[in-house]
Scaffold this motif. Structure first.
Motif, PDB file in Angstrom:
ATOM      1  N   ILE A  27       1.293  -0.775   0.201  1.00 37.79           N
ATOM      2  CA  ILE A  27       0.070   0.362   0.120  1.00 37.79           C
ATOM      3  C   ILE A  27       0.697   1.143  -0.004  1.00 37.79           C
ATOM      4  O   ILE A  27       2.188   1.166   1.140  1.00 37.79           O
ATOM      5  CB  ILE A  27      -0.918   0.079   1.499  1.00 37.79           C
ATOM      6  CG1 ILE A  27      -2.047   0.821   0.767  1.00 37.79           C
ATOM      7  CG2 ILE A  27      -0.325   0.432   2.224  1.00 37.79           C
ATOM      8  CD1 ILE A  27      -2.866   0.505   1.890  1.00 37.79           C
ATOM      9  N   VAL A  28       0.565   2.337  -0.920  1.00 36.85           N
ATOM     10  CA  VAL A  28       1.043   3.669  -0.840  1.00 36.85           C
ATOM     11  C   VAL A  28       1.187   4.164   0.541  1.00 36.85           C
ATOM     12  O   VAL A  28      -0.205   4.581   1.073  1.00 36.85           O
ATOM     13  CB  VAL A  28       0.659   3.768  -1.980  1.00 36.85           C
ATOM     14  CG1 VAL A  28       1.372   5.433  -2.065  1.00 36.85           C
ATOM     15  CG2 VAL A  28       0.910   3.753  -3.229  1.00 36.85           C
ATOM     16  N   GLY A 143      -8.031   3.210   3.651  1.00 38.27           N
ATOM     17  CA  GLY A 143      -9.501   2.836   2.656  1.00 38.27           C
ATOM     18  C   GLY A 143      -9.596   2.216   1.290  1.00 38.27           C
ATOM     19  O   GLY A 143      -8.461   1.906   1.283  1.00 38.27           O
ATOM     20  N   TYR A 144     -10.447   2.027   0.298  1.00 39.07           N
ATOM     21  CA  TYR A 144     -10.637   2.406  -0.808  1.00 39.07           C
ATOM     22  C   TYR A 144     -10.754   3.192  -1.221  1.00 39.07           C
ATOM     23  O   TYR A 144     -11.038   3.914  -1.708  1.00 39.07           O
ATOM     24  CB  TYR A 144     -11.287   0.745  -0.882  1.00 39.07           C
ATOM     25  CG  TYR A 144     -10.705  -0.586  -0.184  1.00 39.07           C
ATOM     26  CD1 TYR A 144      -9.919  -1.501  -1.477  1.00 39.07           C
ATOM     27  CD2 TYR A 144     -10.953  -0.682   0.744  1.00 39.07           C
ATOM     28  CE1 TYR A 144      -9.169  -2.308  -0.349  1.00 39.07           C
ATOM     29  CE2 TYR A 144     -10.044  -1.754   1.404  1.00 39.07           C
ATOM     30  CZ  TYR A 144      -9.638  -2.751   0.547  1.00 39.07           C
ATOM     31  OH  TYR A 144      -9.476  -3.908   1.890  1.00 39.07           O
ATOM     32  N   GLU A 162      -2.009  13.965   1.164  1.00 39.68           N
ATOM     33  CA  GLU A 162      -2.424  13.776   0.008  1.00 39.68           C
ATOM     34  C   GLU A 162      -2.189  11.962  -0.735  1.00 39.68           C
ATOM     35  O   GLU A 162      -0.552  12.678   0.260  1.00 39.68           O
ATOM     36  CB  GLU A 162      -1.904  14.236  -1.460  1.00 39.68           C
ATOM     37  CG  GLU A 162      -3.018  15.738  -0.817  1.00 39.68           C
ATOM     38  CD  GLU A 162      -3.260  16.440  -2.783  1.00 39.68           C
ATOM     39  OE1 GLU A 162      -1.582  16.617  -2.939  1.00 39.68           O
ATOM     40  OE2 GLU A 162      -3.639  17.440  -3.082  1.00 39.68           O
ATOM     41  N   VAL A 163      -2.368  11.469  -1.119  1.00 39.61           N
ATOM     42  CA  VAL A 163      -1.498   9.419  -1.412  1.00 39.61           C
ATOM     43  C   VAL A 163      -2.564   9.006  -2.894  1.00 39.61           C
ATOM     44  O   VAL A 163      -3.571   8.925  -3.816  1.00 39.61           O
ATOM     45  CB  VAL A 163      -1.766   9.192   0.205  1.00 39.61           C
ATOM     46  CG1 VAL A 163      -2.986   8.555  -0.203  1.00 39.61           C
ATOM     47  CG2 VAL A 163      -0.235   7.753  -0.458  1.00 39.61           C
ATOM     48  N   LEU A 164      -1.018   8.247  -3.336  1.00 33.32           N
ATOM     49  CA  LEU A 164      -1.625   7.733  -4.326  1.00 33.32           C
ATOM     50  C   LEU A 164      -3.020   6.512  -4.178  1.00 33.32           C
ATOM     51  O   LEU A 164      -1.749   5.264  -3.326  1.00 33.32           O
ATOM     52  CB  LEU A 164      -1.071   7.206  -5.709  1.00 33.32           C
ATOM     53  CG  LEU A 164      -0.010   9.072  -6.392  1.00 33.32           C
ATOM     54  CD1 LEU A 164       0.580   7.948  -7.287  1.00 33.32           C
ATOM     55  CD2 LEU A 164      -1.231   9.513  -7.167  1.00 33.32           C
ATOM     56  N   ALA A 172      -3.530   4.960   2.240  1.00 35.92           N
ATOM     57  CA  ALA A 172      -3.230   4.875   3.995  1.00 35.92           C
ATOM     58  C   ALA A 172      -3.112   6.178   3.653  1.00 35.92           C
ATOM     59  O   ALA A 172      -1.912   6.407   3.485  1.00 35.92           O
ATOM     60  CB  ALA A 172      -2.654   4.293   4.349  1.00 35.92           C
ATOM     61  N   LEU A 173      -3.333   7.045   4.280  1.00 40.97           N
ATOM     62  CA  LEU A 173      -3.088   8.472   4.831  1.00 40.97           C
ATOM     63  C   LEU A 173      -2.657   8.857   6.732  1.00 40.97           C
ATOM     64  O   LEU A 173      -3.883   8.370   7.496  1.00 40.97           O
ATOM     65  CB  LEU A 173      -4.112   9.536   4.315  1.00 40.97           C
ATOM     66  CG  LEU A 173      -3.500   9.597   3.350  1.00 40.97           C
ATOM     67  CD1 LEU A 173      -5.652  10.944   2.897  1.00 40.97           C
ATOM     68  CD2 LEU A 173      -2.713  10.798   2.616  1.00 40.97           C
ATOM     69  N   THR A 174      -1.445   8.962   6.976  1.00 40.54           N
ATOM     70  CA  THR A 174      -1.240   9.385   8.099  1.00 40.54           C
ATOM     71  C   THR A 174      -1.368  10.996   8.281  1.00 40.54           C
ATOM     72  O   THR A 174      -1.560  12.152   7.648  1.00 40.54           O
ATOM     73  CB  THR A 174       0.332   9.509   8.068  1.00 40.54           C
ATOM     74  OG1 THR A 174       0.671   8.378   8.584  1.00 40.54           O
ATOM     75  CG2 THR A 174       0.468   9.664   9.575  1.00 40.54           C
ATOM     76  N   ILE A 175      -2.335  11.143   9.613  1.00 40.02           N
ATOM     77  CA  ILE A 175      -3.095  12.215  10.159  1.00 40.02           C
ATOM     78  C   ILE A 175      -3.060  12.560  11.202  1.00 40.02           C
ATOM     79  O   ILE A 175      -2.449  11.880  11.933  1.00 40.02           O
ATOM     80  CB  ILE A 175      -4.136  12.494   9.991  1.00 40.02           C
ATOM     81  CG1 ILE A 175      -4.857  11.106   9.973  1.00 40.02           C
ATOM     82  CG2 ILE A 175      -5.009  12.514   8.411  1.00 40.02           C
ATOM     83  CD1 ILE A 175      -6.853  11.736  11.053  1.00 40.02           C
TER      84      ILE A 175
END
Length: 371
Positions: A27-28, A143-144, A162-164, A172-175
């Motif tokens: 996963i990116v 998510g998807y 932002e992520v691809l 997956a986005l770290t927040i």
């Protein structure tokens, strides 16, 4: 049901879902689009891709490619309302459905696959899926989405990340941790097109993570957690009875369905307009004990009563809003603390018994409120 306008033309809309055989898939990572990290999917999704939607004035064609060659794929309108098709994939793992367009438009322009993916006719890009609610403890959103699409997460006009989306449709986005009540929005964009938003409200950590189901003499009741404004649909697989609710500002919902309309096989759908949904199979709990609450006076601090069976804690629900699991259960008697400011004469109070594994084992009983 209200019909929606349907866009006519060839659409290319895909969501690649993680193959069953892959326990871990790349996963990116949000820190770098080039960095690959190992992530176990938070939720099970079927092992195929909706590769393309094409439709005319009268028909809709759905092209599906399955990672498992020679297995059947089903497509149907919501809650069995119309024609259902089940077709085996060919040697390349592909299958095409040719569906009457009026069946989809009669069901809010939606079709469902048998494994729980919702297809919305008329959108080139789906709203991205969030795997879980975001709470004040959350440091990542997963998510998807559509492979190679850019996921953008915002708080108002501020971009948090932002992520691809990777090849399996995961992101997956770290927040940073957010405060309760903050509204976050997420979109995906690809080929100069941007999807509609998926919105979520940051909540305090939930006191339960799965819906609670019980029956009273008159109703089947389901309550649980969701993102404020989210629509929850409850359907019975056997009788096709259906009720829905909107998650309130506290992140809670309650659905009550006439018990005469239900069986023991109910399905719960978390749904948003033009959004994929995820579903959970619910069964009415097996009743092995009982609770008999006494009437409670306005201003009193305890619900009292008797019980039978392996009840170790209780839950009081006030007008559809649950308190917390607690109580003192000794011998055959119990008492359960309640803040007296939370109820008044005329309110609806129900009490349910749980065992030590936090499973419902009693029918919900009315607590009569007296002046």
């Amino acid at each position: 049901m209200k019909k929606r306008k349907v866009l006519i033309g060839a659409l290319s809309a895909g969501v690649v879902l993680s193959p069953i055989a892959s326990q871990y898939t790349p996963i990116v990572d949000s820190a770098s689009a080039a960095t690959q990290v190992q992530v176990t999917p938070k939720q099970f999704f079927p092992s195929y891709v909706i590769s393309e939607l094409r439709y005319s004035l009268t028909r809709v064609q759905v092209d599906v490619c399955n990672f498992v060659v020679g297995s059947p794929i089903g497509l149907m309108p919501p809650f069995g309302r119309g024609q259902s098709h089940n077709i085996w994939t060919n040697a390349q793992g592909k299958v095409s459905f040719d569906y009457p367009l009026d069946v989809a438009t009669a069901n809010d322009s939606k079709l469902w696959t048998e494994e729980g993916l919702e297809i919305t006719i008329g959108k080139k890009l789906y709203a991205p899926i969030m795997n879980q609610l975001v709470t004040t403890d959350s440091t990542v959103v997963t998510g998807y989405g559509i492979p190679d699409a850019k996921i953008t997460l915002k708080k108002g006009t501020q971009t948090l990340g932002e992520v691809l989306v990777n090849q399996w449709g995961q992101y997956a986005l770290t927040i940073p941790k957010q405060t309760s009540g903050t509204i976050l929005s997420i979109v995906q964009s690809k080929n100069n097109e941007t999807s509609i938003e998926t919105k979520t409200t940051v909540l305090a950590p939930a006191t339960w993570t799965t819906p609670i189901v019980y029956k009273t003499d008159t109703h089947a009741v389901v309550f649980g957690n969701g993102s404020p404004g989210e629509k929850i649909e409850l359907g019975d697989y056997t009788t096709y009875a259906r009720e829905e609710a909107i998650v309130n500002a506290n992140g809670n919902y309650e659905i009550r369905m006439d018990v005469a309309q239900t069986s023991n096989a109910m399905g719960l759908m978390h749904a948003r307009t033009e959004h994929h949904y995820f579903g959970e199979h619910l069964e009415t709990p097996r009743v092995t004990g009982s609770v008999t609450p006494s009437a409670i006076k306005v201003g009193s601090s305890y619900v009292r009563g008797t019980f039978t069976g392996a009840v170790t804690k209780g839950l009081l629900v006030i007008n559809g809003n649950p308190e917390t699991l607690r109580g003192e259960f000794t011998g055959t008697e119990f008492r359960y603390y309640v803040d007296p400011s939370k109820f008044k004469a005329g309110d609806r109070l129900e009490f349910i018994g749980f065992n030590s594994a936090n499973k419902v084992i009693t029918q919900g009983e009315t607590v009569r409120v007296t002046p």
